[in-house]
Design an enzyme around this catalytic site. Structure first.
Site, mmCIF file in Angstrom:
data_model
loop_
_atom_site.group_PDB
_atom_site.id
_atom_site.type_symbol
_atom_site.label_atom_id
_atom_site.label_comp_id
_atom_site.label_asym_id
_atom_site.label_seq_id
_atom_site.Cartn_x
_atom_site.Cartn_y
_atom_site.Cartn_z
ATOM 1 N N THR A 74 14.374 7.333 -3.919
ATOM 2 C CA THR A 74 15.830 7.390 -4.127
ATOM 3 C C THR A 74 16.156 7.880 -5.534
ATOM 4 O O THR A 74 15.405 7.602 -6.491
ATOM 5 C CB THR A 74 16.459 6.002 -3.916
ATOM 6 O OG1 THR A 74 17.834 6.055 -4.312
ATOM 7 C CG2 THR A 74 15.782 4.915 -4.737
ATOM 8 N N SER A 78 19.930 -2.107 -7.997
ATOM 9 C CA SER A 78 19.954 -3.102 -6.910
ATOM 10 C C SER A 78 18.510 -3.466 -6.601
ATOM 11 O O SER A 78 17.574 -2.776 -7.044
ATOM 12 C CB SER A 78 20.613 -2.514 -5.651
ATOM 13 O OG SER A 78 19.734 -1.575 -5.052
ATOM 14 N N TYR A 107 17.132 -3.189 -3.714
ATOM 15 C CA TYR A 107 16.616 -2.047 -2.933
ATOM 16 C C TYR A 107 16.085 -0.959 -3.871
ATOM 17 O O TYR A 107 14.968 -0.459 -3.710
ATOM 18 C CB TYR A 107 17.721 -1.479 -2.029
ATOM 19 C CG TYR A 107 17.470 -0.056 -1.619
ATOM 20 C CD1 TYR A 107 16.604 0.229 -0.567
ATOM 21 C CD2 TYR A 107 18.042 1.015 -2.315
ATOM 22 C CE1 TYR A 107 16.330 1.546 -0.216
ATOM 23 C CE2 TYR A 107 17.780 2.316 -1.967
ATOM 24 C CZ TYR A 107 16.929 2.578 -0.913
ATOM 25 O OH TYR A 107 16.651 3.871 -0.578
ATOM 26 N N HIS A 108 16.901 -0.551 -4.854
ATOM 27 C CA HIS A 108 16.462 0.512 -5.760
ATOM 28 C C HIS A 108 15.233 0.055 -6.573
ATOM 29 O O HIS A 108 14.355 0.861 -6.876
ATOM 30 C CB HIS A 108 17.611 0.926 -6.694
ATOM 31 C CG HIS A 108 18.715 1.672 -5.986
ATOM 32 N ND1 HIS A 108 19.915 1.089 -5.661
ATOM 33 C CD2 HIS A 108 18.788 2.934 -5.519
ATOM 34 C CE1 HIS A 108 20.689 1.989 -5.039
ATOM 35 N NE2 HIS A 108 20.026 3.103 -4.931
ATOM 36 N N LYS A 166 11.996 0.746 -4.833
ATOM 37 C CA LYS A 166 11.556 2.151 -4.894
ATOM 38 C C LYS A 166 10.890 2.452 -6.242
ATOM 39 O O LYS A 166 10.017 3.304 -6.335
ATOM 40 C CB LYS A 166 12.735 3.087 -4.659
ATOM 41 C CG LYS A 166 13.417 2.901 -3.308
ATOM 42 C CD LYS A 166 12.606 3.486 -2.163
ATOM 43 C CE LYS A 166 13.353 3.332 -0.850
ATOM 44 N NZ LYS A 166 12.796 4.119 0.243
HETATM 45 N N1 USQ Z 1 31.237 3.184 -2.856
HETATM 46 C C1 USQ Z 1 32.629 3.125 -2.772
HETATM 47 N N2 USQ Z 1 33.186 2.756 -1.579
HETATM 48 C C2 USQ Z 1 32.438 2.485 -0.475
HETATM 49 C C3 USQ Z 1 31.037 2.569 -0.559
HETATM 50 C C4 USQ Z 1 30.473 2.910 -1.771
HETATM 51 O O1 USQ Z 1 33.340 3.382 -3.745
HETATM 52 O O2 USQ Z 1 33.022 2.186 0.582
HETATM 53 C C5 USQ Z 1 30.606 3.601 -4.124
HETATM 54 C C6 USQ Z 1 29.601 2.584 -4.672
HETATM 55 O O3 USQ Z 1 30.232 1.663 -5.515
HETATM 56 C C7 USQ Z 1 28.607 3.488 -5.374
HETATM 57 C C8 USQ Z 1 28.659 4.822 -4.628
HETATM 58 O O4 USQ Z 1 29.862 4.782 -3.855
HETATM 59 O O5 USQ Z 1 28.994 3.728 -6.693
HETATM 60 C C9 USQ Z 1 27.496 5.081 -3.714
HETATM 61 O O6 USQ Z 1 27.354 4.018 -2.801
HETATM 62 P P1 USQ Z 1 26.497 4.195 -1.455
HETATM 63 O O7 USQ Z 1 26.552 2.921 -0.717
HETATM 64 O O8 USQ Z 1 26.903 5.431 -0.737
HETATM 65 O O9 USQ Z 1 25.032 4.520 -2.007
HETATM 66 P P2 USQ Z 1 23.943 3.566 -2.724
HETATM 67 O O10 USQ Z 1 24.277 2.143 -2.645
HETATM 68 O O11 USQ Z 1 23.727 4.128 -4.082
HETATM 69 O O12 USQ Z 1 22.627 3.730 -1.870
HETATM 70 C C10 USQ Z 1 22.542 4.668 -0.831
HETATM 71 C C11 USQ Z 1 21.540 4.212 0.232
HETATM 72 C C12 USQ Z 1 20.138 4.315 -0.285
HETATM 73 C C13 USQ Z 1 19.868 5.624 -0.965
HETATM 74 C C14 USQ Z 1 20.920 5.893 -2.016
HETATM 75 C C15 USQ Z 1 20.792 7.209 -2.676
HETATM 76 O O13 USQ Z 1 21.811 2.880 0.643
HETATM 77 O O14 USQ Z 1 19.248 4.194 0.807
HETATM 78 O O15 USQ Z 1 18.613 5.580 -1.555
HETATM 79 O O16 USQ Z 1 22.176 5.900 -1.358
HETATM 80 S S1 USQ Z 1 21.232 7.123 -4.362
HETATM 81 O O17 USQ Z 1 22.430 6.282 -4.511
HETATM 82 O O18 USQ Z 1 21.489 8.477 -4.798
HETATM 83 O O19 USQ Z 1 20.141 6.499 -5.055
#
Ligand code: USQ
Length: 393
Positions: free
Chosen positions: A137, A175, A177-178, A181
Site C-alpha cells: 500500500t 492505521s 492495517y497500514h 504492510k
Molecule cells: N475519506 C473520506 N470520506 C469517506 C471515506 C474516506 O473523506 O467516506 C477519506 C479518509 O479520511 C482518507 C481518504 O479519504 O483520508 C482515503 O480513505 P480510504 O478509505 O479510501 O483509503 P485508506 O483508508 O487510505 O485505505 C484504502 C484501503 C487499503 C489501501 C489504501 C491505499 O483500505 O486497502 O491499501 O486505500 S492508500 O490509502 O493509498 O494507502
C-alpha cells in the site's frame, strides 16, 4: 484456526498463464466472510470460476485454504503446483476495519503478518523458486513525509558522518492495517537477503471502479463493491452515495491528498510485475501502483457536480493530518507499458450505471463511518446517527 470472516486470497501462476483474472490456478479461502454489505458480489468463487471457464474456455483451479493457519497445506500446494509466481492478496485489506476494536487490530496483525511470513517460509521450504508478488500500500510511506516526491520503495539518505545510502523508505503507517504492510516489507527484505527469495512489493493507491475488460464479460464475474464505512474506499463510496442521492461523506476538511488507481490498471500492473521478476539475489522490487493523486474534497466536488448531491463535511473519524500534499513517482510501471487511466467522468458514469442497477441492495445505515481511530475521535463523532441517512434516488 479457520476464521469465519476474512477474505484470504492467494493466486498461483505458472509460466504463460495470463495473470490475475485469467490465472489457471487460484487458491482462496473464506471469501466474503466479513458479513459487510457488499453491493454486488453475492456469487461464490466456485460459480465465478465456472463463469470464467464459460467466457474464456480456460480452467481455473480453486483450492480453499487459510494461508495464515494451514501451513503444511500451503507448502504441499506449492510443491504440487510448482508455480513460477504467486500473487499474495491474502490480507485483511481495510484500514477502518483494522481500527475498529482490539479484536480487529489483533486479527489484522495475526492474519496479515502471519500469512506473509508463512508464504515466505513455504516458498523456501518447498524449494520452488517462485516469484512472490505482494499487494502492499502507498500508506507504508505516510503522506508527505519524504520531503518531496515519494520514490519507488527506496530513498537516498545521508547518514550521520556523511555516508550516503539508499535504504527502504522509512515506514510511517496511519492505521494497524497500514502497519502490517510495513512489517511485511521488512519480512520481504529479510527473506530476500537471507534466502534469495524473489519478491515484488506493489505499493498501491486507492482502487476505484467496478470492472476490468475480463470481468465485464459476464455479470457473475463482477468484483466486490464495498460502500460501507468499514470496507468501502473513498471514491467508490462517493460514487455510490451520488447514485443514491445521499450527501457525500467527506471527513474533516477533505484536505487529505491520496493516490488513486482504476481497477483495470491494478490488474495490468500485476501482469507487468509478474512478467518482470527480480533476478535471483536482487533486492526486493518495489513499484508504486498509482495513476494519479487527488485531494479528497476535489474528488467529492467532481462527484457532486455530476450527480447533484450535497457535500457533507463530517467530523473526522480518523487520526490523520487535516491537509497533506502528495507527489508520487510511478515511472517504473509507465516505462514497462502502463498507460494509467485517470479519474474521468465517462468512467464515473460506468460505475454509476452499475451502482444504479444494484442500489436496491444498499443498506443506508452502513454509510456513515463506524470505526474511530481513538477515543477522542469516537467522542467527536458521537453525534453521527447511522439511521439518519435516507436514500433519495
Ligand atoms: N475519506 C473520506 N470520506 C469517506 C471515506 C474516506 O473523506 O467516506 C477519506 C479518509 O479520511 C482518507 C481518504 O479519504 O483520508 C482515503 O480513505 P480510504 O478509505 O479510501 O483509503 P485508506 O483508508 O487510505 O485505505 C484504502 C484501503 C487499503 C489501501 C489504501 C491505499 O483500505 O486497502 O491499501 O486505500 S492508500 O490509502 O493509498 O494507502
Amino acid at each position: 484456526m479457520k476464521l469465519g470472516f476474512f477474505s484470504i486470497d492467494l493466486r498461483v501462476h505458472k509460466k504463460h498463464d495470463v495473470p490475475t483474472a485469467e490465472s489457471s490456478h487460484f487458491a482462496e479461502s473464506n471469501e466474503n466472510i466479513t458479513n459487510t454489505p457488499n453491493l454486488f458480489s453475492h456469487v461464490t468463487l466456485q460459480v465465478r470460476v465456472q463463469a470464467w471457464k464459460e467466457v474464456s474456455g480456460k480452467d481455473m483451479k480453486f483450492v480453499n485454504l487459510d494461508v495464515a493457519n494451514e501451513y503444511d497445506l500451503l507448502v504441499q500446494l506449492i510443491k504440487d503446483e510448482q508455480p513460477d509466481s504467486i500473487v499474495h492478496f491474502a490480507e485483511q485489506r481495510a484500514a477502518p476495519y483494522s481500527m475498529k476494536t482490539s479484536k480487529t487490530k489483533r486479527y489484522t496483525v495475526d492474519n496479515n503478518v502471519g500469512g506473509s511470513n508463512n508464504l515466505c517460509c513455504a516458498v523456501i521450504d518447498s524449494e520452488v523458486d517462485a516469484h512472490v508478488v505482494h499487494l502492499g500500500t502507498m500508506g507504508v510511506y505516510g503522506y508527505g513525509t519524504s520531503g518531496g516526491e515519494i520514490p519507488e520503495g527506496y530513498i537516498d539518505v545521508v547518514l550521520p558522518g556523511g555516508r550516503e545510502a539508499n535504504i527502504l523508505h522509512p515506514a510511517y503507517p496511519g492505521s494497524v492495517y497500514h502497519a502490517t504492510k510495513c512489517l511485511d516489507a521488512l519480512l520481504f527484505q529479510f527473506y530476500q537477503k537471507n534466502d534469495a527469495l524473489r519478491v515484488t512489493d506493489l505499493h498501491q493507491g486507492i482502487v476505484w471502479g467496478t470492472n476490468t475488460p475480463q470481468t465485464i464479460k459476464d455479470e457473475r464475474l463482477i468484483n466486490r463493491f464495498d460502500y460501507d464505512g468499514d470496507y468501502g474506499t473513498v471514491l467508490n463510496r462517493f460514487l455510490m452515495q451520488g447514485a443514491m442521492g445521499v450527501p457525500l461523506t467527506v471527513y474533516g476538511t477533505g484536505g487529505q491528498t491520496r493516490a488513486f488507481i482504476h481497477i483495470t490498471d491494478t490488474a495490468r500492473c500485476i501482469e507487468i510485475a509478474i512478467n518482470n521478476p527480480p533476478a535471483s539475489g536482487e533486492r526486493v522490487e518495489i513499484f508504486n501502483q498509482v495513476a494519479e493523486t487527488r485531494r479528497v474534497r476535489d474528488v467529492a466536488k467532481l462527484v457532486a457536480d455530476q450527480t447533484g448531491v450535497d457535500v457533507n463535511m463530517l467530523p473526522n473519524p480518523r487520526f490523520e493530518a487535516a491537509e497533506n500534499e502528495l507527489d508520487v513517482a510511478n515511472r517504473k510501471f509507465c516505462s514497462l507499458g502502463l498507460d494509467p487511466i485517470t479519474l474521468d467522468e465517462a468512467l464515473f458514469k460506468e460505475v454509476t450505471e452499475v451502482v444504479n442497477k444494484y442500489k436496491h441492495r444498499c443498506d443506508p445505515t452502513k454509510i456513515l463511518p463506524a470505526s474511530f481511530w481513538n477515543k477522542k475521535r469516537a467522542e467527536e463523532c458521537a453525534s453521527l446517527d447511522p439511521s439518519s441517512v435516507k436514500i433519495n434516488a
